[in-house]
Scaffold this active site. Sequence first.
Site, PDB file in Angstrom:
ATOM      1  N   GLU A 140       0.809  -1.319  -0.027  1.00 24.28           N
ATOM      2  CA  GLU A 140       0.016   0.192  -0.002  1.00 24.28           C
ATOM      3  C   GLU A 140       0.629   1.119   0.011  1.00 24.28           C
ATOM      4  O   GLU A 140       0.495   2.437  -0.531  1.00 24.28           O
ATOM      5  CB  GLU A 140      -0.947   0.031   1.342  1.00 24.28           C
ATOM      6  CG  GLU A 140      -2.136   0.720   1.124  1.00 24.28           C
ATOM      7  CD  GLU A 140      -3.286   0.281   2.030  1.00 24.28           C
ATOM      8  OE1 GLU A 140      -4.440   0.063   1.523  1.00 24.28           O
ATOM      9  OE2 GLU A 140      -3.071   0.982   3.251  1.00 24.28           O
ATOM     10  N   HIS A 195       6.978 -27.002   0.589  1.00 27.43           N
ATOM     11  CA  HIS A 195       6.062 -28.271   0.045  1.00 27.43           C
ATOM     12  C   HIS A 195       4.869 -27.552  -0.924  1.00 27.43           C
ATOM     13  O   HIS A 195       3.849 -28.209  -0.865  1.00 27.43           O
ATOM     14  CB  HIS A 195       5.810 -29.117   1.419  1.00 27.43           C
ATOM     15  CG  HIS A 195       6.588 -29.733   2.083  1.00 27.43           C
ATOM     16  ND1 HIS A 195       7.276 -30.890   1.579  1.00 27.43           N
ATOM     17  CD2 HIS A 195       7.276 -29.259   3.047  1.00 27.43           C
ATOM     18  CE1 HIS A 195       8.354 -31.242   2.380  1.00 27.43           C
ATOM     19  NE2 HIS A 195       8.272 -30.218   3.154  1.00 27.43           N
ATOM     20  N   LYS A 207     -14.140   2.292  -2.872  1.00 23.58           N
ATOM     21  CA  LYS A 207     -14.999   2.908  -1.695  1.00 23.58           C
ATOM     22  C   LYS A 207     -16.199   3.774  -2.147  1.00 23.58           C
ATOM     23  O   LYS A 207     -17.464   3.704  -1.530  1.00 23.58           O
ATOM     24  CB  LYS A 207     -13.987   3.767  -0.690  1.00 23.58           C
ATOM     25  CG  LYS A 207     -13.291   2.857   0.115  1.00 23.58           C
ATOM     26  CD  LYS A 207     -12.642   3.952   1.393  1.00 23.58           C
ATOM     27  CE  LYS A 207     -11.487   3.562   1.867  1.00 23.58           C
ATOM     28  NZ  LYS A 207     -10.956   4.628   2.738  1.00 23.58           N
TER      29      LYS A 207
END
Length: 430
Positions: A283, A304, A418
């Site tokens: 960010e 793995h 937003k």
Amino acid sequence: MANVAFDYTNLVEVEGGIGDEELRDLRPNLEEAVNTFLENPPGFMRLPETTGLSGPSKSLAEEVRASGATDFVHIGIGGSALGPIALHRALNHPYYNLLADRGGPRLHFAENTDPATLAAILDVADMAGTWANVVTKSGSTAETMANFLVIRGALVDALGEDAYGEHVVFTTDPEEGYLVQIAGKESIRTLQIPPDVGGRFSVLTPVGLFPAAVTGLDVDALLRGAAECAGEVTERGADHPAVQGAAFHYLMDTARGRNVRVMMPYTDSLDRFASWFVQLWAESLGKEGKGSTPHGAVGTTDQHSQVQLYMQGPQDKIIEIIEVEEHPRDLTIPKAYDDLEGVGYLGGHTMAELLNVECDATRRALTEAGRPNATIKLGRVDEEHLGYLFQALEVQTAIAGSLYEVNAFDQPGVEAGKQITYSRMGRPGY
Ligand code: PA5
């Protein structure tokens, strides 16, 4: 003193690594970046010295613990959640909520707006003994407000409209945002996030300190570690290894196309620390078409899962290992099945030894395969070491912002989504 060492040798010595000349060429920019940073330090640099911030967090935490609280719901998202989650995961018992003698209330994080998670918190929390800590710097984040309204409803049901506020704390900006208004009207106590410290840089404000203190962590040691790092950076400037890390990561991305930065702690306790760092780097730097992509992994588990890709996939990554010298607990592997060569050899070694041998083996294998890697070595995972590391990586990210020539402290890219959400959910004015 915290024992934290940064080793970039394998970013230089691997084939295609960074050369001395490139580092020399970047040095004036790095010096300018660090000088500007130190002349006008961002708010987070002052936090370790600001004892006024830890006092209220500690005393309110003591009150929560003394009240016999059964549950504590930390409501927040992004920078208002990832630091506290990282601290809890790193320093509290992995089954903290199940321990009979844990000393503090059960801790729950209401972060996402996933109703299943929130409903599950309501399933297990005893609302009559629950405290809610609503953490939002802006005081208006939709996810946090929605989670607050649901928890508030449950608290009002359990305690009544007049008394519910006694079990609520708002951790927010001292002046801005709706929480300040609600706090005034409903006499809810507040803890302050300094106006000049943004979410992802706020773990050492009450955002991280208060929940840490509620669960009995040593917030003074956390701040002591951070202060040690801040002091060293101030003294050593561009020679500090955390600062030099900004140059290495910037160069590996922009001059070598290694645009994925994998943080891979070799301990489960730091998996959420890596999540905290992923947000910090992403960010802060992902702007204007720039920035490398941070990714979290954990050793040995991801040997793995991911390491095949790191070893033989595209040459676009740096693997940054976090190695812990002294693990808080260890277990000796019992001797058994001596007749089975693929099993018996493990007996007599310890689990920590195996973890650290695998850490070293992965580092060597990556290096031999020409895969750039760096190591952060931590003496221990405790409050002091984590305080140091939070501070060091915040400094590194801020300096990297200067090298990339982006503002590390804003996040304009999250605004568009937003606005659409506000409009679709019927917020007036959108
Ligand atoms: O780092 C940041 O600034 C963001 O990730 C914020 O922490 C996040 O958006 C939550 O914001 P607020 O604390 O205002 O609710």
